[in-house]
Design an enzyme around this catalytic site. Sequence first.
Site, PDB file in Angstrom:
ATOM      1  N   HIS A 441       0.857  -1.187   0.000  1.00  0.00           N
ATOM      2  CA  HIS A 441       0.000   0.000   0.000  1.00  0.00           C
ATOM      3  C   HIS A 441       0.896   1.241   0.000  1.00  0.00           C
ATOM      4  CE1 HIS A 441      -3.756   2.209   1.067  1.00  0.00           C
ATOM      5  NE2 HIS A 441      -2.916   3.025   1.685  1.00  0.00           N
ATOM      6  N   HIS A 446       2.799   2.527  -6.452  1.00  0.00           N
ATOM      7  CA  HIS A 446       1.720   1.965  -7.249  1.00  0.00           C
ATOM      8  C   HIS A 446       1.721   2.503  -8.668  1.00  0.00           C
ATOM      9  CE1 HIS A 446      -2.860   1.701  -8.121  1.00  0.00           C
ATOM     10  NE2 HIS A 446      -2.241   0.652  -8.621  1.00  0.00           N
ATOM     11  N   GLU A 490       0.169  -1.949   4.094  1.00  0.00           N
ATOM     12  CA  GLU A 490       0.830  -0.639   4.167  1.00  0.00           C
ATOM     13  C   GLU A 490       2.268  -0.776   4.650  1.00  0.00           C
ATOM     14  OE1 GLU A 490      -0.184   3.964   4.839  1.00  0.00           O
ATOM     15  OE2 GLU A 490      -1.391   2.534   5.972  1.00  0.00           O
TER      16      GLU A 490
END
Length: 586
Positions: A441, A446, A490
């Site tokens: 995360h 990303h 995360e």
Amino acid sequence: MWFSLLALTLHSATALVAAAQLALPNPPWLPPDLSEGAKKSNESVPNPQWSTLLGNALYFYEAQRSGELPSTKRVSWRNASTLDDGKSAHVDLSGGYYDAGDFSKQTLPLAFTLMSVCWGATDFGKGYDMANQTAYLDDMLRWGLDWLIQAHPSDSVLYVLVGNKDIENTYWGGDRTIPSPRPVYQINDTAPGTDVAAQTAAAFAACSNLYASRSFDSSSFSTPATLQDKSYADTLLTHAQQLYKFAVNASGGRKVYQKSVPEVAASYASTEYGDDLAIAALFLAWATNDAALYQEAEGYYDKYKLQEDNRLFNWDTKTPGLPVLFSQIAKSNPNVGGNLGKWQDAAEAYFDSIVNNKDSPAFMTTGGLVYFEGNSDDNSINPALNLAMLLRRYSTLTTSSDKKSKYLDFSQKQLDYVLGDNPMSMPYVVGVNPNSPAKPHSALAHGGNDVGEIDTNPEKNTYTLYGAVVGGPDRWDRYFDIRSDWPQAEIALDYNAPLLTLAAMHTLADSKDPFYTTLQAGEYDKVKPDGLPCDAAFPQGCKGPALSKGGKIAMAVVIVVASLIVLGLSAYYVFLLIRNAKEGTV
């Protein structure tokens, strides 16, 4: 105009402070392809696989940098960002680190992280030297410490947060388009934060000890990492002393910092401040050779009844680490420290409760991970790594060889679990093995720009966030590798801190490879669970643990075998009835 002059002055001062840092290698060290983590090394000392893990864990922090990035940057996909942080308050708060998967900058977890890393590099510093990572350690520490210096512009002012939770919760994108302006929040004499001021003092003091090479007792594992800089150590110590005085004597009294800055409560609300005062006083006692500060720390321990809230070691609760540090100082210099036996008893009472599973604040998962109810739910790996780190550090101070053996064994099992010896066959560190988490995360890594499509667009991360420790599996040892599942996926600054210390220790003393070198590509895919997690991100998944594909196959086999046994017994019973009937007619 005057803000520009102030910013220039602060940047110039920072440049002067940083001028003495170690020269970085040229060409730079870069993480190898994750496929290299599935290969055995020659198992020598220093072990090349442990050295690589240490390098990866440091590299992660470089990916988290904020501000104007230097020409020596190694993370090619990172760019300068949030250069105007602090401008609205006429202070330069550019630089520093993004705390986790988004873009806030938080003083409390950063200070804890730096304290932990400096403490570890004091105890196990030769590991950094042997891995040729000391220059990167120096670089990583100064990037954070220099920002904390900027965040402490006067004796009784400390900036504790940069960012807005409303923006942080809605913006998902790269570093070039982070929404601005970004609000900044401070504590001060009339609106204090005892905990964050004391924790930052502890970070400055612990790192001053490292840069001044103030090592503990000779029975420790090694000498500090060789990054000594007396001038920098003195600067850090000055800030530590100022902040400790502020924490103790603020006119607004003593209080947890969210009472002065409610905005921090969304992510890093503090539960108490007695442990922060104690650990700050201890590191300062060692830095200044002052027995009075050691006694102050003992006073805090008793006054705030810290032994009654002795759960786990993390950014919020430092209590389990206090008896260890008390013991280190008492053994190293009795003129500064107090009763060594008292603190050995306190440390061992806590460790024994967990290791022997008697009145423990934690339980063991089926797969072997120590799990703290209520704390491990939002990140299970960090508490286990912190415990493993403390056990390893304390092992030279135990009162018996039996305890030492048990503590080292427990510590090793926790580290092995984190590095792949678990039911998921997954090392919970990104980029170290083909079975590592693929979807941490992290908005930076990303590459997407729509929080509504966080799991699908793109489906694969654009960049590999090498060295990042993720939150980890649930109480059933399941890991789903879902990007939006922040409790599991995360990443954060403090998650990596204990791994650095443990990797440094293994680099200097262990020829055996990390466990993940035994894992070949595809092992996680064989056991990856179906369905959804059950946690704060996916409450709809809270219907009991779902079986993995392998588990379902195993269950199907059990059902088939059980059915055949039942059919076989039934047939045999019918056969007996028929035979008995025939015999009865003869």
